[in-house]
Design an enzyme around this catalytic site. Structure first.
Site, PDB file in Angstrom:
ATOM      1  N   CYS A  32      35.495  52.723  45.978  1.00  0.00           N
ATOM      2  CA  CYS A  32      36.223  54.016  45.970  1.00  0.00           C
ATOM      3  C   CYS A  32      35.300  55.197  45.719  1.00  0.00           C
ATOM      4  O   CYS A  32      35.754  56.343  45.578  1.00  0.00           O
ATOM      5  CB  CYS A  32      37.356  53.939  44.966  1.00  0.00           C
ATOM      6  N   ASN A  49      30.212  52.126  45.211  1.00  0.00           N
ATOM      7  CA  ASN A  49      31.250  51.083  45.143  1.00  0.00           C
ATOM      8  C   ASN A  49      32.437  51.498  46.036  1.00  0.00           C
ATOM      9  O   ASN A  49      32.464  52.631  46.543  1.00  0.00           O
ATOM     10  CB  ASN A  49      31.675  50.886  43.685  1.00  0.00           C
ATOM     11  N   GLU A  61      33.196  56.142  43.237  1.00  0.00           N
ATOM     12  CA  GLU A  61      32.903  56.793  41.951  1.00  0.00           C
ATOM     13  C   GLU A  61      31.605  56.320  41.312  1.00  0.00           C
ATOM     14  O   GLU A  61      31.175  56.890  40.311  1.00  0.00           O
ATOM     15  CB  GLU A  61      34.075  56.614  40.972  1.00  0.00           C
TER      16      GLU A  61
HETATM   17  N1  UDP Z   1      38.773  47.698  43.146  1.00  0.00           N
HETATM   18  C1  UDP Z   1      38.796  46.480  43.790  1.00  0.00           C
HETATM   19  N2  UDP Z   1      39.969  46.019  44.348  1.00  0.00           N
HETATM   20  C2  UDP Z   1      41.126  46.729  44.300  1.00  0.00           C
HETATM   21  C3  UDP Z   1      41.109  47.973  43.639  1.00  0.00           C
HETATM   22  C4  UDP Z   1      39.921  48.430  43.070  1.00  0.00           C
HETATM   23  O1  UDP Z   1      37.772  45.809  43.865  1.00  0.00           O
HETATM   24  O2  UDP Z   1      42.146  46.260  44.832  1.00  0.00           O
HETATM   25  C5  UDP Z   1      37.515  48.181  42.529  1.00  0.00           C
HETATM   26  C6  UDP Z   1      36.763  49.200  43.388  1.00  0.00           C
HETATM   27  O3  UDP Z   1      35.370  49.080  43.154  1.00  0.00           O
HETATM   28  C7  UDP Z   1      37.251  50.516  42.849  1.00  0.00           C
HETATM   29  C8  UDP Z   1      37.317  50.199  41.380  1.00  0.00           C
HETATM   30  O4  UDP Z   1      37.805  48.855  41.329  1.00  0.00           O
HETATM   31  O5  UDP Z   1      36.388  51.559  43.167  1.00  0.00           O
HETATM   32  C9  UDP Z   1      38.204  51.075  40.564  1.00  0.00           C
HETATM   33  O6  UDP Z   1      39.465  51.204  41.197  1.00  0.00           O
HETATM   34  P1  UDP Z   1      40.756  51.563  40.370  1.00  0.00           P
HETATM   35  O7  UDP Z   1      40.385  52.592  39.355  1.00  0.00           O
HETATM   36  O8  UDP Z   1      41.860  51.897  41.322  1.00  0.00           O
HETATM   37  O9  UDP Z   1      41.043  50.172  39.646  1.00  0.00           O
HETATM   38  P2  UDP Z   1      42.076  49.743  38.497  1.00  0.00           P
HETATM   39  O10 UDP Z   1      41.241  49.513  37.265  1.00  0.00           O
HETATM   40  O11 UDP Z   1      43.131  50.779  38.330  1.00  0.00           O
HETATM   41  O12 UDP Z   1      42.631  48.440  39.014  1.00  0.00           O
END
Ligand code: UDP
Length: 534
Positions: free
Chosen positions: A240, A238, A242
């Site tokens: 980022c 995905n 993970e």
């Molecule tokens: N993600 C996305 N758009 C964004 C940020 C994150 O689609 O602007 C997705 C992406 O797959 C990333 C995952 O959400 O790997 C998790 O990112 P993060 O933990 O920063 O998300 P949060 O839950 O804090 O928004």
């Protein structure tokens, strides 16, 4: 210059109002009640879920917070889509990615099936334009579609290291601002790492030094550790990094805020155990409550029922415990905590399996006993949810102690890290504002010899921590994580390509599934900045 000083609570409130709250909701508590009420299957679950969210011990990923109980109901952050080599297949994938972005998810693609530029395509004499030209189209489309109307979609474009277009791919983000909606990563296998093409490695490292991209992924490590090898080879992650996922698979994430498990200078393992169990029930329920954007995604996701429970607030926790990030004690704490999360999460997944059944594809997996979820753990970046919880993001060291943060597109906030501010107060240090000013202008307090050495060690920030220590930390977490770890190895401003190449080898040998770098101050358009060192 006049800065507007903002507290973590104010930033969290602004973010919630702009992107997360539904009409009629006035703040964080309302959101937690809505989400817990929707995800909990009975009153007892609803209460438990509400409690760990209200106490900021746990938050699910943003799509769950935004969409649960809203009538939209797409709750996952992570998706991988396959990419074929025909125009029909490529544009089918583009359409599917637009649907996912609209629902709030991010998409990963391996573009290696696309034939190289210059090769035969279409009618006789027609020339193919190659993967990079299609990535540009995906990038433009993403720019148009806002996720759930609230943020832009994230993507990762991956290309195998032996694809003939690998060099243009590696250079595709060379100039800052290109492919703005894509991260890019090179998929390397062990044979490349054992006898690499030094030219390619130099170009990768040169681009990383310039602009922090591409990242690198290690296909053989990912697949050696694949929990369900019977379903095929994994060749994408995905956005980022993970979640290594199969084509059409999705995964929902959740993160425990480790900072909230410290009380009176002690880490509360008993509370952590209990919260892990609750969080696993929560994330497993999300799979069934989810409204999947495509039938193929629903089918692939329900086969493996992957969930990704991870952590945030790790550096804050270390500061509260008085342990410097770059120290053996920090690695020990990381290993102890993450191995406990791994074992407790598997234990809970096993209990749920007894009641509701194991994940359907368990026959093709490495599991020797029934579990509900093919994977239970992953470390997400927690870019937004850590702001909501008011803690340091993921397992990253603090970026700065006093810094400017661009937020919600236009606003810029001056932030002083609350644990730093509190430590300055409780240390009865004179000239607090002078210290904060130094922390902002130099980006660090290392040069302030009037401050005690252990204090300066405790508050070392990301670019003062050596790349080996960054990678060692990522590796300790990876050892106890089924999916993968999102982490940026921060390089100091003066780093060179040799450092990057050494770090790539070091990370590969340590068993990482991938690496992402950022050389401090290499991008003009950075979200967080400290002063210019004057
Ligand atoms: N993600 C996305 N758009 C964004 C940020 C994150 O689609 O602007 C997705 C992406 O797959 C990333 C995952 O959400 O790997 C998790 O990112 P993060 O933990 O920063 O998300 P949060 O839950 O804090 O928004």
């Amino acid at each position: 210059m006049v800065f507007i000083l903002r507290s973590y609570d104010e930033i969290s409130g602004d973010l919630l109002r702009a992107r997360y709250l539904l009409p009629g909701e006035s703040g964080y508590c309302d959101m937690c009640r809505r989400v817990a009420g929707y995800i909990g299957a009975c009153d007892e679950e609803k209460n438990e879920f509400e409690e760990i969210m209200l106490s900021k011990k746990f938050l699910p990923n943003s799509p769950t917070l935004m969409n649960a109980g809203s009538g939209k109901g797409q709750l996952s952050a992570c998706f991988v889509l396959p990419v074929g080599d025909s125009i029909r297949e490529i544009f089918e994938t583009l359409k599917n990615s637009a649907i996912i972005h609209k629902s709030g998810g991010g998409t990963g693609f391996n573009f290696s099936s696309i034939r190289p530029s210059g090769s035969q395509a279409g009618f006789p004499g027609g020339k193919a334009s190659g993967p990079v030209s299609f990535i540009k189209i995906f990038d433009s489309a993403t720019g148009v579609i806002k996720q759930g109307g609230r943020r832009r979609g994230a993507n990762i474009g991956i290309l195998d290291v032996d694809h003939p277009d690998i060099i243009p791919f590696i250079n595709s983000k060379r100039a800052e601002g290109r492919l703005r909606n894509f991260n890019i990563s090179v998929m390397a296998d062990d044979s490349f790492m054992r006898s690499p093409d030094d030219g390619i490695l130099e170009i990768i490292a040169g681009n990383i030094i310039r602009n922090g991209e591409p990242g690198i992924l290690f296909r053989d490590t990912v697949n050696r550790k694949n929990k369900v090898p019977g379903l095929g080879v994994i060749d994408a992650v995905n956005p980022c990094g993970e979640e290594p996922l199969l084509p059409f698979e999705s995964c929902n994430l959740g993160s425990l805020n480790l900072s909230e498990f410290v009380s009176s200078g002690e880490f509360r393992y008993d509370l952590l155990k209990k919260s892990v169990r609750t969080a696993v029930c929560f994330l497993d329920n999300v799979i069934d409550k989810n409204r999947y954007p495509l039938k193929e995604i629903e089918d692939a996701t329900l086969k493996t029922r992957k969930i990704g429970l991870g952590v945030m607030g790790f550096h804050d926790m270390l500061i509260k415990l008085g342990i410097p990030y770059e120290s053996p004690g920090a690695l020990q704490a990381a290993g102890g905590i993450m191995s406990l999360i791994e074992s407790e999460s598997v234990g809970e997944s096993r209990i749920i399996a007894e009641e509701k059944g194991a994940f359907p594809a368990i026959g093709g997996s490495i599991w020797e006993f029934p579990v509900r979820n093919a994977t239970t753990t992953a470390i997400a970046p927690t870019g937004s949810i850590s702001l909501i919880a008011g803690c340091s993001s993921g397992i990253e060291p603090l970026f700065g102690l006093a810094y400017l943060r661009r937020h919600l597109a236009s606003r810029e906030y001056f932030i002083v890290h609350p644990l730093f501010s509190k430590a300055l107060d409780s240390g009865f240090l004179k000239d607090k504002s002078g210290i904060i000013s130094e922390a902002y202008s130099k980006g660090s307090i290392s040069g302030l010899e009037s401050l005690p050495e252990d204090f300066r060690a405790l508050f070392k920030v990301a670019d003062e921590i050596g790349w080996k220590a960054h990678i060692d930390m990522q590796a300790v977490f990876q050892d106890h994580v089924h999916a993968a770890v999102s982490k940026t190895v921060m390089l100091p401003e003066h780093s060179g390509t040799d450092d990057v190449i050494d770090a790539i080898y070091y990370g590969w040998r340590k068993g990482l599934k991938g690496l992402t770098f950022y050389r401090n101050k290499s991008r003009r358009d950075a979200v967080m900045t400290t002063g210019d060192g004057c």
